[in-house]
Design an enzyme around this catalytic site. Structure first.
Site: not given
Ligand code: XMP
Length: 536
Positions: A90, A183, A185
């Site tokens: 990002c 993202h 994660e």
């Protein structure tokens, strides 16, 4: 404050994660460790020349900033001279663009939510496909960004795009540098873990040997090296998971040269001392001493109403008792020809370490939390913190590997000042008995209802006000118990737990029937903020 730990990154291949302030930075760290690779989170302002280890790869996190903001954080360009793989996530991708002079523009609308990533393969440059290796076709990803790349990044090739982001994933054509707009994660990117694993294991070539089994082996060696052959270590235990795991590890490393001290401050939960004695002392074989100082603490708390004064009195009295116990051990050791106590064990966890080095600065202290820092200065002890690299879930796994009971491993946190900050107004023996009894019933019932693990913390609070009730044919005028139960991941923010009515009903009727002095039970429906979890 001196900390006696040997660098974990010398024992494991380590990935450096640079935190630009994203709410997800901790998650990147956890996900990478979940695939078995050790990593450490540093503030993005970290100068590479001062880094205490040589990373095998670097991840740049997301950020609430835009790269063009006047106060936007930027990476030390020396990162790119390390010649190790880099992954920008990002803001990390936008930072790669910014460093390379490529234009970043605000999106028409801030993009927040699910997106489909079209994976683009490059058969002539297969090394560029390694990040998304084994992933094919369309991948579900989670976006949360306000800016995106406006033009191709020179020297990079597109390896994935979405309907709104033509440069959603890019790979350098020559060096192992990658950038992604989404993202990986978060759980909303279901295959994100594969992507992170591809990066840290295949691309960075880290050995995935970070498991709690290997941690124990290496940590025990490390403790033995730091403590040496004769010195002794002292540490307070509370019956909670962190201090128990730290104590067990210490005990495995140096046997009875480690002294665990449980101070009974008179404001512990029902049967706590007996339970800790049975579990830590008898079952886990830890060299434990229980010091009964209940009268001393309750004496000092007499007539004290102010929450901060209660906390300070308990903290200071604890130090007083602990120091005098250490003096006794030192004296006995001298007589038997053993070394002196040189170290103080503390169960500090990685989130506290991260918080203290965050580039945004540590968050403000709202309440004085009980800490035993004063002991270090007075007793000239060095601090030893075997859990300082671990997240809570890792401490729990470690506890299980060390043979600690599931029930203890999953115990809710309990504050240092104990029940004293759950008794509003003056703390007396009879008030302690009331809240202790009510707390025991509350926890017993939520365990019976199989809700204990779902709730992050649950306890009762005793209010110093009376209300009218009726029991049998008699009027009563008695105190109020509050049920407080919350859901939270980090205890910095919390939601009240939506307890099923039938469970509340059972708890309320048991407390009113079984706890003398209580004729009313209420349920706390306040979030943190603006309230806090504890009442004092
Ligand atoms: P608050 O009330 O600040 O609590 O929302 C957040 C978490 O911290 C725990 N807590 C403490 N823990 N010593 C501790 O070890 C303390 O003095 C203390 N005060 C609060 C609280 O139980 C909750 O988990």
């Amino acid at each position: 404050m001196p900390t006696s730990t040997v660098d974990m990154s010398k024992l494991y291949d380590t990935v450096l994660i640079l935190d630009f302030g994203s709410q997800f930075s901790h998650l990147i760290t956890r996900r990478v460790r979940e695939v078995g690779v050790y990593c450490e989170l540093f503030p993005c302002t970290q100068r590479i020349s001062d880094l205490p280890f040589s990373p095998k790869g670097v991840i740049l996190s997301g950020s609430p900033y835009s790269v063009y903001d006047a106060d936007a954080p930027h990476v030390d360009p020396a990162v790119f001279a390390l010649d190790v793989p880099v992954l920008g996530i990002c803001y990390g991708l936008q930072e790669l663009a910014w460093v390379n002079g490529c234009q970043v523009i605000p999106c028409k609308h801030r993009e927040y939510g699910h997106a489909k990533l079209d994976i683009i393969k490059h058969e002539s440059h297969p090394f560029m496909d390694r990040l998304l290796n084994t992933l094919e076709g369309e991948m579900q990803v989670w976006m949360s960004h306000g800016d995106q790349l406006a033009e191709p990044l020179q020297g990079y090739h597109v390896i994935g795009r979405t309907s709104t982001a033509p440069y959603a994933a890019v790979a350098n054509g020559v060096r192992p540098i990658f950038g992604i707009q989404f993202h990986p994660e978060v759980t909303h990117t279901p295959q994100g873990k594969i992507l992170l694993q591809n990066f840290v294991v295949d691309i960075c070539q880290c050995e995935p040997n970070w498991t709690m089994e290997t941690f124990i082996e290496k940590e025990i060696e490390r403790i033995r090296t730091v403590v040496g052959p004769t010195a002794q270590v002292i540490g307070a235990v509370s019956g909670g998971v962190d201090s128990t795991v730290a104590a067990k590890l210490m005990s495995e490393a140096i046997g009875d040269r480690f002294h665990a001290i449980l101070v009974d401050n008179g404001v512990m939960r029902l049967n706590e001392c007996e339970n800790v004695k049975a579990i830590l002392g008898e079952h886990l074989g830890i060299n434990l001493k229980v010091v009964d100082a209940a009268d001393l603490f309750l004496g000092k708390l007499k007539g004290v109403l102010d929450p901060e004064r209660k906390r300070k009195i308990i903290g200071n009295t604890f130090i007083e008792v602990f120091e005098s116990e250490a003096a006794v051990i030192d004296k006995q050791s001298m007589m038997s020809g053993r070394g002196k106590i040189e170290f103080l064990l503390q169960g500090t966890l990685y989130p506290d370490v991260i918080e203290s080095i965050s580039f945004k600065g540590p968050s403000a202290t709202i309440k004085t939390h009980h800490n035993v820092g004063g002991l270090l200065e007075d007793m000239k002890l060095r601090l030893i913190e075997p859990l300082r690299e671990l997240f809570k879930d890792e401490v729990r796994s470690l506890g299980k590997v060390l043979g600690i009971d599931e029930e203890l491993v999953w115990r809710h946190p309990f504050p240092g000042p104990g029940l004293a900050i759950r008794i509003l107004g003056e703390v007396t023996k009879s008030q302690v008995d009331i809240v202790r009894h009510a707390d025991h019933i509350f926890i017993e019932e939520i365990k019976k209802a199989k809700l204990y693990r779902e709730i992050s913390q649950a306890f009762t609070v005793l209010l110093p006000i009376k209300s009218v009730g009726v029991m049998g044919d008699k009027r009563t005028y008695e105190q109020v118990i509050v049920l407080r139960s919350v859901e939270t991941t980090d205890f910095m923010t919390a939601d009240w737990y939506p307890m099923p009515y039938d469970v509340i009903q059972r708890i309320s009727s048991r407390i009113i029937n079984e706890v003398p002095g209580i004729n009313r039970v209420v349920y706390d429906v306040s979030t943190k903020p603006p309230s806090t979890i504890e009442w004092e």
